[in-house]
Design a protein around this motif. Structure first.
Motif, PDB file in Angstrom:
ATOM      1  N   ILE A  43       1.091  -1.429  -0.275  1.00 32.93           N
ATOM      2  CA  ILE A  43      -0.037  -0.542   0.073  1.00 32.93           C
ATOM      3  C   ILE A  43       0.092   1.867  -0.033  1.00 32.93           C
ATOM      4  CG2 ILE A  43      -2.226   0.990   1.723  1.00 32.93           C
ATOM      5  CD1 ILE A  43      -2.587  -1.389   2.030  1.00 32.93           C
ATOM      6  N   GLY A  44       1.793   1.443   0.851  1.00 34.71           N
ATOM      7  CA  GLY A  44       2.653   2.292   0.964  1.00 34.71           C
ATOM      8  C   GLY A  44       3.535   2.630  -0.609  1.00 34.71           C
ATOM      9  N   SER A  45       4.256   1.452  -1.551  1.00 38.73           N
ATOM     10  CA  SER A  45       4.253   1.885  -2.662  1.00 38.73           C
ATOM     11  C   SER A  45       3.862   2.078  -3.120  1.00 38.73           C
ATOM     12  CB  SER A  45       5.289   0.489  -2.819  1.00 38.73           C
ATOM     13  OG  SER A  45       5.778  -0.421  -1.992  1.00 38.73           O
ATOM     14  N   ALA A  46       1.991   1.935  -3.177  1.00 45.81           N
ATOM     15  CA  ALA A  46       1.193   2.001  -4.353  1.00 45.81           C
ATOM     16  C   ALA A  46       1.041   3.782  -3.955  1.00 45.81           C
ATOM     17  CB  ALA A  46       0.087   1.543  -3.973  1.00 45.81           C
ATOM     18  N   MET A  47       1.516   4.607  -2.855  1.00 44.57           N
ATOM     19  CA  MET A  47       0.734   5.619  -2.759  1.00 44.57           C
ATOM     20  C   MET A  47       1.346   6.707  -3.017  1.00 44.57           C
ATOM     21  SD  MET A  47      -1.175   4.732   1.534  1.00 44.57           S
ATOM     22  CE  MET A  47      -1.453   6.613   1.367  1.00 44.57           C
ATOM     23  N   ALA A  48       2.722   6.131  -2.938  1.00 48.67           N
ATOM     24  CA  ALA A  48       4.221   6.996  -3.272  1.00 48.67           C
ATOM     25  C   ALA A  48       4.142   7.334  -4.136  1.00 48.67           C
ATOM     26  CB  ALA A  48       5.668   6.072  -3.131  1.00 48.67           C
ATOM     27  N   PHE A  49       3.078   6.864  -5.628  1.00 44.53           N
ATOM     28  CA  PHE A  49       3.577   7.409  -6.863  1.00 44.53           C
ATOM     29  C   PHE A  49       2.640   8.622  -6.792  1.00 44.53           C
ATOM     30  CE2 PHE A  49       3.288   3.003  -8.180  1.00 44.53           C
ATOM     31  CZ  PHE A  49       4.439   3.101  -8.452  1.00 44.53           C
ATOM     32  N   TRP A  50       1.862   9.624  -5.769  1.00 41.97           N
ATOM     33  CA  TRP A  50       0.944  10.440  -5.880  1.00 41.97           C
ATOM     34  C   TRP A  50       1.194  11.782  -4.571  1.00 41.97           C
ATOM     35  CZ3 TRP A  50      -1.486   6.124  -5.983  1.00 41.97           C
ATOM     36  CH2 TRP A  50      -1.855   5.776  -7.817  1.00 41.97           C
ATOM     37  N   PRO A  51       1.893  12.468  -4.830  1.00 36.85           N
ATOM     38  CA  PRO A  51       2.686  13.525  -3.479  1.00 36.85           C
ATOM     39  C   PRO A  51       1.265  14.080  -2.109  1.00 36.85           C
ATOM     40  CG  PRO A  51       2.885  14.533  -5.952  1.00 36.85           C
ATOM     41  CD  PRO A  51       2.452  13.916  -6.110  1.00 36.85           C
ATOM     42  N   SER A  52       0.104  13.642  -3.056  1.00 36.09           N
ATOM     43  CA  SER A  52      -0.727  14.135  -1.558  1.00 36.09           C
ATOM     44  C   SER A  52      -0.965  12.678  -0.855  1.00 36.09           C
ATOM     45  CB  SER A  52      -2.183  14.238  -2.237  1.00 36.09           C
ATOM     46  OG  SER A  52      -2.522  12.933  -3.265  1.00 36.09           O
ATOM     47  N   GLY A  54       1.702  11.044   0.303  1.00 30.72           N
ATOM     48  CA  GLY A  54       3.949  10.740   0.435  1.00 30.72           C
ATOM     49  C   GLY A  54       3.942  10.497   2.232  1.00 30.72           C
ATOM     50  N   THR A  55       2.786  11.765   2.763  1.00 37.11           N
ATOM     51  CA  THR A  55       3.198  12.068   4.250  1.00 37.11           C
ATOM     52  C   THR A  55       3.221   9.809   4.673  1.00 37.11           C
ATOM     53  OG1 THR A  55       3.281  13.883   4.222  1.00 37.11           O
ATOM     54  CG2 THR A  55       3.262  12.891   6.266  1.00 37.11           C
ATOM     55  N   VAL A  56       1.498  10.147   4.108  1.00 41.52           N
ATOM     56  CA  VAL A  56       1.247   8.580   4.200  1.00 41.52           C
ATOM     57  C   VAL A  56       1.420   7.447   4.273  1.00 41.52           C
ATOM     58  CG1 VAL A  56      -0.692   6.907   4.132  1.00 41.52           C
ATOM     59  CG2 VAL A  56      -0.936   9.563   4.896  1.00 41.52           C
ATOM     60  N   SER A  57       1.912   7.406   3.460  1.00 42.01           N
ATOM     61  CA  SER A  57       3.375   5.818   2.208  1.00 42.01           C
ATOM     62  C   SER A  57       4.360   6.098   3.410  1.00 42.01           C
ATOM     63  CB  SER A  57       3.463   7.104   0.628  1.00 42.01           C
ATOM     64  OG  SER A  57       4.299   5.921   0.723  1.00 42.01           O
ATOM     65  N   THR A  58       4.682   7.329   3.382  1.00 43.44           N
ATOM     66  CA  THR A  58       5.978   7.263   4.886  1.00 43.44           C
ATOM     67  C   THR A  58       5.718   6.015   5.466  1.00 43.44           C
ATOM     68  OG1 THR A  58       7.148   8.874   3.669  1.00 43.44           O
ATOM     69  CG2 THR A  58       7.857   8.236   5.397  1.00 43.44           C
ATOM     70  N   TRP A  59       4.768   6.356   6.200  1.00 46.49           N
ATOM     71  CA  TRP A  59       4.291   6.282   7.635  1.00 46.49           C
ATOM     72  C   TRP A  59       3.558   4.547   7.706  1.00 46.49           C
ATOM     73  CZ3 TRP A  59       5.243   7.247  12.111  1.00 46.49           C
ATOM     74  CH2 TRP A  59       5.304   9.343  12.602  1.00 46.49           C
ATOM     75  N   MET A  60       3.726   4.369   6.438  1.00 50.63           N
ATOM     76  CA  MET A  60       3.097   2.290   5.606  1.00 50.63           C
ATOM     77  C   MET A  60       4.162   1.917   6.306  1.00 50.63           C
ATOM     78  SD  MET A  60       0.076   2.389   5.780  1.00 50.63           S
ATOM     79  CE  MET A  60      -0.371   0.965   4.758  1.00 50.63           C
ATOM     80  N   PHE A  61       5.259   2.739   5.312  1.00 48.91           N
ATOM     81  CA  PHE A  61       6.817   2.162   5.334  1.00 48.91           C
ATOM     82  C   PHE A  61       7.876   2.021   6.415  1.00 48.91           C
ATOM     83  CE2 PHE A  61       7.039   3.790   0.785  1.00 48.91           C
ATOM     84  CZ  PHE A  61       6.883   2.699  -0.017  1.00 48.91           C
ATOM     85  N   ILE A  62       7.493   2.852   7.329  1.00 46.69           N
ATOM     86  CA  ILE A  62       8.052   2.925   8.807  1.00 46.69           C
ATOM     87  C   ILE A  62       7.277   1.302   9.954  1.00 46.69           C
ATOM     88  CG2 ILE A  62       8.168   4.196  11.450  1.00 46.69           C
ATOM     89  CD1 ILE A  62       8.335   6.472   9.109  1.00 46.69           C
ATOM     90  N   PHE A  63       5.552   1.989   9.940  1.00 48.86           N
ATOM     91  CA  PHE A  63       5.075   0.701  10.154  1.00 48.86           C
ATOM     92  C   PHE A  63       5.518  -0.536   9.450  1.00 48.86           C
ATOM     93  CE2 PHE A  63       1.794   4.286  11.778  1.00 48.86           C
ATOM     94  CZ  PHE A  63       2.181   4.319  12.818  1.00 48.86           C
ATOM     95  N   GLY A  64       5.257  -1.119   8.605  1.00 45.88           N
ATOM     96  CA  GLY A  64       5.746  -1.931   7.869  1.00 45.88           C
ATOM     97  C   GLY A  64       7.055  -2.195   8.172  1.00 45.88           C
ATOM     98  N   SER A  65       8.199  -1.446   8.486  1.00 49.52           N
ATOM     99  CA  SER A  65       9.341  -2.285   8.434  1.00 49.52           C
ATOM    100  C   SER A  65       9.404  -2.274  10.675  1.00 49.52           C
ATOM    101  CB  SER A  65      10.163  -0.661   8.298  1.00 49.52           C
ATOM    102  OG  SER A  65      10.372  -0.355   7.461  1.00 49.52           O
ATOM    103  N   ILE A  66       8.705  -2.000  11.504  1.00 44.81           N
ATOM    104  CA  ILE A  66       8.241  -1.515  12.573  1.00 44.81           C
ATOM    105  C   ILE A  66       7.968  -3.090  12.848  1.00 44.81           C
ATOM    106  CG2 ILE A  66       6.861  -1.260  15.406  1.00 44.81           C
ATOM    107  CD1 ILE A  66       7.235   1.366  13.854  1.00 44.81           C
ATOM    108  N   VAL A  67       6.693  -3.771  12.421  1.00 46.62           N
ATOM    109  CA  VAL A  67       5.908  -5.084  11.646  1.00 46.62           C
ATOM    110  C   VAL A  67       7.621  -6.107  11.539  1.00 46.62           C
ATOM    111  CG1 VAL A  67       5.012  -6.498  11.050  1.00 46.62           C
ATOM    112  CG2 VAL A  67       4.267  -4.287  11.726  1.00 46.62           C
ATOM    113  N   PHE A  68       8.118  -5.882  10.771  1.00 47.93           N
ATOM    114  CA  PHE A  68       9.341  -6.766  10.102  1.00 47.93           C
ATOM    115  C   PHE A  68      10.440  -6.550  11.407  1.00 47.93           C
ATOM    116  CE2 PHE A  68       8.321  -5.996   5.520  1.00 47.93           C
ATOM    117  CZ  PHE A  68       8.366  -7.042   4.996  1.00 47.93           C
TER     118      PHE A  68
END
Length: 98
Positions: A43-52, A54-68
């Motif tokens: 989801i974070g990767s898909a959201m990274a395509f749109w500037p609007s 971008g912040t949510v996308s970054t948080w998705m990557f951070i939370f995904g990293s925490i889960v990993f």
């Protein structure tokens, strides 16, 4: 037998019914963590395509990293608990000799 001699040995995970059930529960949590982290990254990767988004996308990557990061923690906790479920008299002998 010391912790390091029996940690991460699949043959010792089936020593009792309690150990089997515990191993299965942690394995399920490990698989669930994999699934959740993968979905967050997708989801974070898909959201990274749109500037609007971008912040949510970054948080998705951070939370995904925490889960990993939870995954190796689950493995270490599982092995410690399985070690504690071992033969109590052997554990006492091991602690006295160390």
């Amino acid at each position: 037998m010391t912790f390091w001699n029996q940690a991460f040995r699949p043959d010792l995970n089936a020593r009792s019914e309690e150990a089997k059930q515990f191993y299965a529960k942690v394995e399920f949590a490990y698989t669930l963590a994999n699934f959740i982290a993968a979905i967050m990254f997708l989801i974070g990767s898909a959201m990274a395509f749109w500037p609007s988004t971008g912040t949510v996308s970054t948080w998705m990557f951070i939370f995904g990293s925490i889960v990993f990061a939870i995954k190796p923690t689950l493995n270490a906790w599982r092995e410690w608990k399985l070690f504690q479920m071992g033969d109590a008299s052997k554990l006492a002998d091991d602690l006295e000799s160390s």
